[in-house]
Design a protein around this motif. Structure first.
Motif, mmCIF file in Angstrom:
data_model
loop_
_atom_site.group_PDB
_atom_site.id
_atom_site.type_symbol
_atom_site.label_atom_id
_atom_site.label_comp_id
_atom_site.label_asym_id
_atom_site.label_seq_id
_atom_site.Cartn_x
_atom_site.Cartn_y
_atom_site.Cartn_z
ATOM 1 N N GLN A 78 0.819 -1.209 0.000
ATOM 2 C CA GLN A 78 0.000 0.000 0.000
ATOM 3 C C GLN A 78 0.857 1.265 0.000
ATOM 4 O O GLN A 78 0.644 2.178 -0.801
ATOM 5 C CB GLN A 78 -0.921 0.004 1.218
ATOM 6 N N ARG A 79 1.827 1.334 0.886
ATOM 7 C CA ARG A 79 2.649 2.533 1.002
ATOM 8 C C ARG A 79 3.452 2.784 -0.272
ATOM 9 O O ARG A 79 3.779 3.932 -0.589
ATOM 10 C CB ARG A 79 3.609 2.408 2.191
ATOM 11 N N ALA A 80 3.786 1.730 -0.999
ATOM 12 C CA ALA A 80 4.598 1.877 -2.210
ATOM 13 C C ALA A 80 3.797 2.401 -3.390
ATOM 14 O O ALA A 80 4.372 2.736 -4.427
ATOM 15 C CB ALA A 80 5.243 0.544 -2.572
ATOM 16 N N PHE A 135 0.059 -6.896 1.857
ATOM 17 C CA PHE A 135 -0.359 -7.339 0.523
ATOM 18 C C PHE A 135 -1.783 -7.894 0.569
ATOM 19 O O PHE A 135 -2.601 -7.618 -0.313
ATOM 20 C CB PHE A 135 0.605 -8.400 -0.006
ATOM 21 N N CYS A 136 -2.087 -8.660 1.603
ATOM 22 C CA CYS A 136 -3.410 -9.280 1.711
ATOM 23 C C CYS A 136 -4.510 -8.268 2.021
ATOM 24 O O CYS A 136 -5.692 -8.544 1.783
ATOM 25 C CB CYS A 136 -3.395 -10.396 2.756
ATOM 26 N N TRP A 137 -4.149 -7.102 2.541
ATOM 27 C CA TRP A 137 -5.148 -6.038 2.686
ATOM 28 C C TRP A 137 -5.640 -5.591 1.310
ATOM 29 O O TRP A 137 -6.803 -5.251 1.140
ATOM 30 C CB TRP A 137 -4.548 -4.842 3.418
ATOM 31 N N VAL A 138 -4.733 -5.600 0.343
ATOM 32 C CA VAL A 138 -5.096 -5.220 -1.020
ATOM 33 C C VAL A 138 -5.735 -6.395 -1.760
ATOM 34 O O VAL A 138 -6.695 -6.226 -2.507
ATOM 35 C CB VAL A 138 -3.855 -4.714 -1.793
ATOM 36 N N VAL A 191 22.147 3.220 11.142
ATOM 37 C CA VAL A 191 20.826 3.829 11.271
ATOM 38 C C VAL A 191 20.015 3.595 9.994
ATOM 39 O O VAL A 191 20.522 3.792 8.889
ATOM 40 C CB VAL A 191 20.919 5.346 11.541
ATOM 41 N N GLN A 192 18.753 3.193 10.170
ATOM 42 C CA GLN A 192 17.845 2.994 9.034
ATOM 43 C C GLN A 192 16.541 3.745 9.341
ATOM 44 O O GLN A 192 15.575 3.190 9.840
ATOM 45 C CB GLN A 192 17.563 1.499 8.835
ATOM 46 N N ALA A 193 16.552 5.043 9.050
ATOM 47 C CA ALA A 193 15.419 5.903 9.410
ATOM 48 C C ALA A 193 14.461 6.039 8.226
ATOM 49 O O ALA A 193 14.267 7.120 7.679
ATOM 50 C CB ALA A 193 15.920 7.275 9.849
ATOM 51 N N THR A 194 13.843 4.937 7.828
ATOM 52 C CA THR A 194 13.023 4.916 6.624
ATOM 53 C C THR A 194 11.538 5.093 6.927
ATOM 54 O O THR A 194 11.058 4.727 7.988
ATOM 55 C CB THR A 194 13.209 3.584 5.866
ATOM 56 N N ARG A 195 10.821 5.628 5.938
ATOM 57 C CA ARG A 195 9.377 5.815 6.088
ATOM 58 C C ARG A 195 8.635 4.492 5.971
ATOM 59 O O ARG A 195 7.637 4.276 6.636
ATOM 60 C CB ARG A 195 8.883 6.807 5.033
ATOM 61 N N PHE A 196 9.084 3.613 5.099
ATOM 62 C CA PHE A 196 8.534 2.262 5.001
ATOM 63 C C PHE A 196 9.564 1.361 4.342
ATOM 64 O O PHE A 196 10.457 1.826 3.639
ATOM 65 C CB PHE A 196 7.200 2.239 4.226
ATOM 66 N N GLU A 197 9.433 0.075 4.587
ATOM 67 C CA GLU A 197 10.337 -0.918 4.022
ATOM 68 C C GLU A 197 9.539 -2.167 3.663
ATOM 69 O O GLU A 197 8.338 -2.255 3.960
ATOM 70 C CB GLU A 197 11.434 -1.306 5.029
ATOM 71 N N GLY A 198 10.221 -3.115 3.045
ATOM 72 C CA GLY A 198 9.673 -4.452 2.921
ATOM 73 C C GLY A 198 10.393 -5.295 3.954
ATOM 74 O O GLY A 198 9.877 -5.649 5.001
ATOM 75 N N LYS A 199 11.640 -5.574 3.651
ATOM 76 C CA LYS A 199 12.561 -6.141 4.625
ATOM 77 C C LYS A 199 13.952 -5.715 4.195
ATOM 78 O O LYS A 199 14.385 -6.047 3.088
ATOM 79 C CB LYS A 199 12.449 -7.659 4.703
ATOM 80 N N SER A 200 14.617 -4.976 5.023
ATOM 81 C CA SER A 200 15.868 -4.342 4.639
ATOM 82 C C SER A 200 17.040 -5.314 4.666
ATOM 83 O O SER A 200 17.418 -5.822 5.727
ATOM 84 C CB SER A 200 16.166 -3.169 5.575
#
Length: 409
Positions: free
Chosen positions: A169-171, A199-202, A317-326
């Protein structure tokens, strides 16, 4: 085994630029190649990127021409432009998709999110090219967007699978954009549990197809590269913060810059190094100059071997707004780093807050507070560094789930 008896597996990906999904794909191909019982094929939607050079020799690249340069180089940008132009005029695809594109833009505006024209280009790039010749026992779209659309519409295979690496969704993906391409997939592999839930929400109707497949990493190779490279060559003696990731709004560098400015104002001796490249470089340079951080927030560009810098850093530091798996977080964990990461999709499955790292809600104030807390407590740093090495990173059952598709499982 006779070569003619080998099962044929095709992988499709959008580019071979230096990024997490591409890195994970190479490790998967290496693992499959060592088994010696599969014919491996690769098709790249935009056949450009540095990571072509990391492919196993036995992988058959189906593109007629490839570029092993960065997507952000002049040659890379030309390659992208030519791919778009070719797809637009192939059987007048661009004209046929105009209504789809207009409706997709309206949908993005209606949702209130940021317009993401790249998502429209993925559909154009996938539709505007010939069908893939040949039949495959298994075909895998290793990333969202064009690769998945192309697999759904243009490839013949006994079994099909798609990978999802991001917070769907965020992507910015939607059912309208996808044209329900996932109905053609026998399995949908997600890199984390939370990515699967998003993903399953979509697509709730495909929940039974969703299965976890965690990123593959070569621990020994990462440690070897970390020890063999040169790393930092400056004479700086303060605290080094490091982040690895492309220069993109998603990665939250604007927040990182503001946080560093506050810390410098309070007298902390810090430098923040960012390893990666991207379209946001110019905007970030403007922000860095605004806060007077030219010597302290350093955009290092992409590195063939980032591991010595991670190893020599004090804090990752990983200051991200959203990720999948970094993958970058996992690599830092392998190297025993103290890690601070935003509390978002993917990150919260990789870090146990207060045990092997820190999760924080992404604001400038929260990032400043957590950095100050960790910096002031050496015993806390030692605890995190010790516990982070306990992480399990390889899951052979995931590969077996993928290969199980060859036998109808």
């Amino acid at each position: 085994m006779d070569k003619r008896e080998k099962k044929k597996i095709l992988f499709i990906i959008n580019t071979m630029g230096r990024a997490g999904a591409e890195t994970a794909l190479i490790e998967l191909l290496k693992k499959l190649d060592t088994m010696g019982i599969y014919e491996l094929y690769l098709y790249v939607i935009i056949p450009c990127g540095e990571l072509f050079e990391g492919l196993p020799d036995n992988v058959h690249i189906l593109n007629k021409r490839i570029l092993t340069t960065s997507l952000l180089s002049y040659q890379g940008r030309v390659s992208i432009a030519l791919s778009v132009v070719y797809s637009f005029f192939y059987k007048l695809t661009g004209f046929r998709l105009l209504r789809y594109m207009v409706n997709s833009i309206k949908e993005q505006k209606k949702s209130g999110g940021k317009l993401q024209y790249d998502k429209l280009l993925w559909r154009l790039l996938a539709t505007g090219r010939p069908d893939m010749l040949g039949d495959y026992d298994l075909a895998v779209a290793y990333i969202e967007g064009a690769a998945t659309y192309f697999l759904a519409d243009k490839v013949k295979a006994s079994r099909k699978a798609a990978f999802v690496h991001i917070d769907y969704q965020r992507a910015g993906y939607t059912r309208h954009l996808d044209k329900d391409c996932y109905k053609f997939m026998d399995k949908i592999f997600v890199v984390s549990q939370e990515v699967g839930e998003k993903f399953c929400w979509v697509y709730p109707q495909y929940r039974d197809k969703v299965r976890l497949f965690r990123n593959l990493l070569n621990r020994e190779e990462i440690i070897r590269k970390a020890k063999s490279g040169l790393g930092f060559t400056d004479a700086y003696t303060g605290i080094r913060l490091v982040t690895v990731g492309r220069l993109h709004y998603q990665k939250g560098y604007d927040i990182a810059i503001k946080a560093l400015a506050k810390l410098k104002e309070e007298g902390y001796d810090l430098r923040w190094y960012v390893i990666g490249e991207g379209m946001e470089r110019k905007n970030l340079q403007i922000l860095i100059k605004k806060y007077g951080l030219e010597e302290d927030f350093i955009l290092m560009g992409a590195k063939d071997n980032p591991y010595p810098y991670i190893r020599q850093a004090d804090i990752y530091v990983q200051a991200t707004r959203f990720e999948g798996k970094s993958i970058a977080i996992e690599e830092a964990q392998i190297l025993g780093k103290v890690i601070l990461a935003s509390d978002c999709t993917g990150n919260r499955e990789q870090i146990k807050d207060g045990y092997d790292g820190v999760l924080f809600t992404l604001t400038v104030e929260n990032l400043v507070r957590e950095l100050k807390n960790v910096i002031s407590k050496p015993e806390l740093q030692e605890k995190y560094a010790e516990h982070v090495l306990e992480k399990k990173i390889n899951f052979p059952e995931d590969i077996q789930a993928l290969l199980g598709l060859l036998s109808g499982n």
